[in-house]
Structure formats: structure tokens, C-alpha cells
Design a protein around this motif. Structure first.
Motif: not given
Ligand SMILES: Cc1cc2nc3c(=O)[nH]c(=O)nc-3n(C[C@H](O)[C@H](O)[C@H](O)COP(=O)(O)OP(=O)(O)OC[C@H]3O[C@@H](n4cnc5c(N)ncnc54)[C@H](O)[C@@H]3O)c2cc1C
Length: 372
Positions: A11-15, A54-56, A59-62, A66-72
Motif C-alpha cells: 500500500p502506498a502509505h506503507e511504502q 517497524l516492529d511496533t 501491531l494492531p492499532i488498538e 499501524e496494523a501493517l499489511s501482510y503485503a508489506t
């Protein structure tokens, strides 16, 4: 390496996370040979990754992430594996263990583990056992009931990165059934002298002895939600793909620089004819791995079986690409100072790690034959 546009994009915002990892990976590559030679855990690199946030971010947003995607996740692991396979493996085990504990623990414990990850603490997977092999999810070691839970007397094997771990995702048999716990490393856990692996040496994958290690009832994990995809299962194929890509890169570097009266080795017909199909197989495995990450992002129940199918192919493709690099590299690739010999040794590990390729082949073949 020659690449083609994939339908699965970060996703563009995770690039920016991938840009950060690509930049760090270049510096990690500078120590890959010495970390391998000395079987040294690249803890500074792992801490550098954590320090970027990156590790953080996984994590889920709660829990402050940022609940980064599996694509990333997939592209992070592939990028790290091409530069430094041990960093990729230990990091994947770390983030996978932490994410599983946060996702499957009771609320107070989930927040405790999330806070520990945010604070830079380290996690390992302590699942494999002396008699378990590929049945590593079904522990054969019985825990003894005590007042606040259980205690475990036993051994765990091949625990990557365990020397630096603060917490473990650990399993045992409780009342005859598999049980998974978050365990904080304490003085009940010791490390017998290391039996070094021949590849992936810098993972410091090693045995641990447990002497009445507490398994607290409050830290007993619930089964994962049906739509939860385990990060390690999704990421595993990408480790082998990164290694396969690095094998082709090392092969190309050598073949295009090795001169003969006829030109370079890369001009030889046999080299081109052998490289073409292996490159296509690497691309096929990468497309499959990217599809797995897409399925996981869709919360599809197909993600986990598709990951097993993909790991099976990617592991073999990594071995094939590395073997071809040895063939093209000849005596020069066999020198200890050549990256090719290290890549060849590292490439064997994926196929051995559970689920191993033969184990997966039987499993996947059964699915194919049983399908309606
Ligand atoms: C570098 C490295 C890092 C690791 N890191 C971790 C970690 O962090 N945490 C952790 O818990 N574990 C870790 N492991 C352990 C790993 O995931 C496996 O559990 C372990 O390597 C499998 O053990 P085994 O080969 O003894 O399996 P076994 O199941 O005993 O298999 C022995 C052999 O039989 C073959 N075989 C098995 N089933 C079949 C079948 N049906 N048909 C044909 N052949 C079959 C296998 O492929 C293998 O070659 C790591 C392993 C390595 C090598």
C-alpha cells in the motif's frame, strides 16, 4: 535482478517502511559474511530495525501499531533475506511470536506483550522439541499443574535468536492437549553449549533447557481467530525467495565479470539456458508468495494452506538457484570468500524447517487428491 510488475503491491502509505528496510538492508549486507563465519547473532541489526518503529508498526492499532499489511510483511522479509538471511529469519520469528502473543492472549497480557515490543524487547519461538520434528505444534512434553498454572521440565530445540530473547512463544502439552503460552525468560531457562548449524549460522538457532519453567495460567493463549494469519507462516516463503534472488544476483555478478577468449561466462549459451527457467521459477514462487500475502490481507481462510503450498515451492527454488550459482561459479564460487558458498548453505535451511518440503509435499498432495 530482472523483475516484473506484480499485481500485489505494498500500500502506498506503507511504502516508506519498505524504503527504510531497503536502506538498512544495504548496511546489513556488509556483515553477512562475517556474521556467518563467526556464527554471530546480528543483534545490532535487529535493534536497528526495532529502532525505526517497524516492529511496533506491525501491531494492531488498538495496541499502538499501524496494523501493517501482510503485503508489506512479505516484501520486508524478502528484502532482508536477500541481504542477510539470518536477520530475516530471526526478525520474522520475533515479530511472529510477538504478534501471536498480542493477538491470542487475554487483554491485560496482550497489552503487556505489546508494550514490551514497543519498548524494544525481543521475542523468540520455542516450539521445536527433541522428538517432535515436523509435529512441532503438538508438544510431547507434559507440563505439571501447580497453583497458578503449570511448570515445564524439558527441552526446546532450534530456537532462533533465543540468546537475546526476553519473551518466548512456547508450547507444551497440558491435560493431553496442545497449549501455547507467553513465557518470560528467567533463570529456570538455560542454554547448553551450542550445536552450530552449517547454514543460517547467524540465527544462533539452539537448544534451551527448561527446569520447572512457569507456564502461567494467565498467559495461556486462546486459539487464533479463524481469519488470523500467522506472520511466520505467511513470511516463510519470502525468506527462501530472497535467498533465491541473492543466488541469481551472485551468479550474475560472477558470470558477467568472468572473462574468457569467447567473452564473459554470461555469454555462454549453457549459462543463459540454465538461468532462464530458474529465474522464471523464482518469479513463479514470488507471485505465489505475494498471493498468500494478499489472501492474508483479505482475511481469507485459504491463506494458511496456500502458504504451505508456497513454502514447499519456494524452498526448492532457493536450493535450485543456489545450486546453479555453485555450478556457474565453479571453483571461484566454492571459495570461502565467495558469497555463493554461503548462499548455498543458507538455501538448504528453508526446506528443512517445519513444515519441511517432504512433509508439505505429502500434505499438499493429499489436499489435491481430496478436493471436490
Ligand atoms: C536454521 C533453523 C532455524 C530454526 N528456528 C526455529 C525456531 O526459531 N523455533 C522453533 O521452534 N524451531 C525452529 N527450527 C526447527 C524447525 O522448524 C523444525 O522443527 C525442525 O528443523 C524439524 O526437525 P527435524 O528435521 O528433526 O524433523 P523430522 O520431522 O524429524 O524430519 C526428519 C526428516 O524427515 C523428513 N520427513 C518428515 N516427514 C516426512 C514425510 N511425510 N515424508 C518424507 N519425509 C519426511 C523431513 O523432511 C526431514 O528431512 C529451526 C530449524 C532450523 C534448521
Amino acid at each position: 535482478m530482472l523483475t516484473r510488475l506484480s499485481p500485489v503491491q505494498v500500500p502506498a502509505h506503507e511504502q516508506h517502511w519498505l524504503d527504510t528496510v531497503e536502506s538498512l538492508a544495504k548496511t546489513f549486507a556488509e556483515t553477512v559474511a562475517s556474521d556467518d563465519a563467526e556464527a554471530r547473532l546480528p543483534i545490532d541489526h535487529l535493534r536497528a530495525l526495532s529502532a525505526t518503529g517497524l516492529d511496533t508498526a506491525f501491531l494492531p492499532i488498538e495496541h499502538g501499531g499501524e496494523a501493517l499489511s501482510y503485503a508489506t510483511l512479505g516484501q520486508v522479509v524478502r528484502t532482508l533475506a536477500a541481504a542477510h538471511p539470518a536477520v530475516a529469519t530471526v526478525w520474522l520469528m520475533h515479530i511472529g511470536a510477538a504478534h501471536a502473543l498480542v493477538s491470542c492472549s487475554q487483554p491485560a497480557e496482550a497489552e503487556f506483550f505489546a508494550a514490551e515490543l514497543r519498548a524494544g524487547k525481543r521475542f523468540s519461538n520455542a516450539l521445536s522439541e527433541p522428538a517432535g520434528g515436523n509435529y512441532f505444534l503438538n508438544s510431547q512434553q507434559d507440563a505439571e499443574a501447580v497453583e497458578d498454572g503449570w511448570v515445564l521440565e524439558g527441552r526446546k530445540l532450534f530456537v532462533s535468536g533465543s540468546e537475546a530473547a526476553d519473551h518466548l512463544f512456547l508450547n507444551s502439552r497440558v491435560d493431553g492437549a496442545p497449549a501455547f503460552f507467553g513465557v518470560t525468560v528467567d533463570d529456570t531457562i538455560s542454554f547448553p553449549p551450542i550445536d552450530e548449524t552449517s547454514g543460517m549460522r547467524a540465527t544462533r538457532s539452539r537448544s534451551m533447557t527448561l527446569s520447572r519453567t512457569p507456564l502461567l495460567a494467565s498467559r495461556l493463549c486462546a486459539p487464533p481467530a479463524p481469519d488470523y494469519s500467522n506472520l511466520i507462516t505467511v513470511g516463510f516463503g519470502f525468506v527462501s525467495i530472497g535467498i533465491a534472488e541473492s543466488a541469481l544476483d551472485a551468479l550474475k555478478d560472477y558470470a558477467t565479470s568472468r572473462r574468457s577468449p569467447q567473452g564473459t561466462l554470461g555469454d555462454a549459451q549453457w549459462v543463459k539456458s540454465d538461468v532462464g527457467p530458474v529465474w522464471a521459477e523464482v518469479r513463479a514462487a514470488r507471485l505465489m508468495a505475494e498471493q498468500v500475502s494478499w489472501l492474508a490481507d483479505q482475511k481469507s481462510p485459504d491463506a494458511m494452506p496456500a502458504a504451505t503450498e508456497t513454502k514447499m515451492l519456494a524452498n526448492e527454488v532457493a536450493k535450485k538457484a543456489a545450486a546453479l550459482a555453485v555450478r556457474v561459479g565453479g571453483g571461484s564460487g566454492y571459495l570461502v570468500r565467495s558469497p555463493i558458498q554461503r548462499i548455498f548453505r543458507d538455501a538448504q535451511a528453508g526446506a528443512l524447517m517445519a513444515y519441511s518440503v517432504p512433509f508439505s509435499e505429502e500434505l499438499v498432495g493429499g489436499w489435491v487428491l481430496d478436493a471436490e
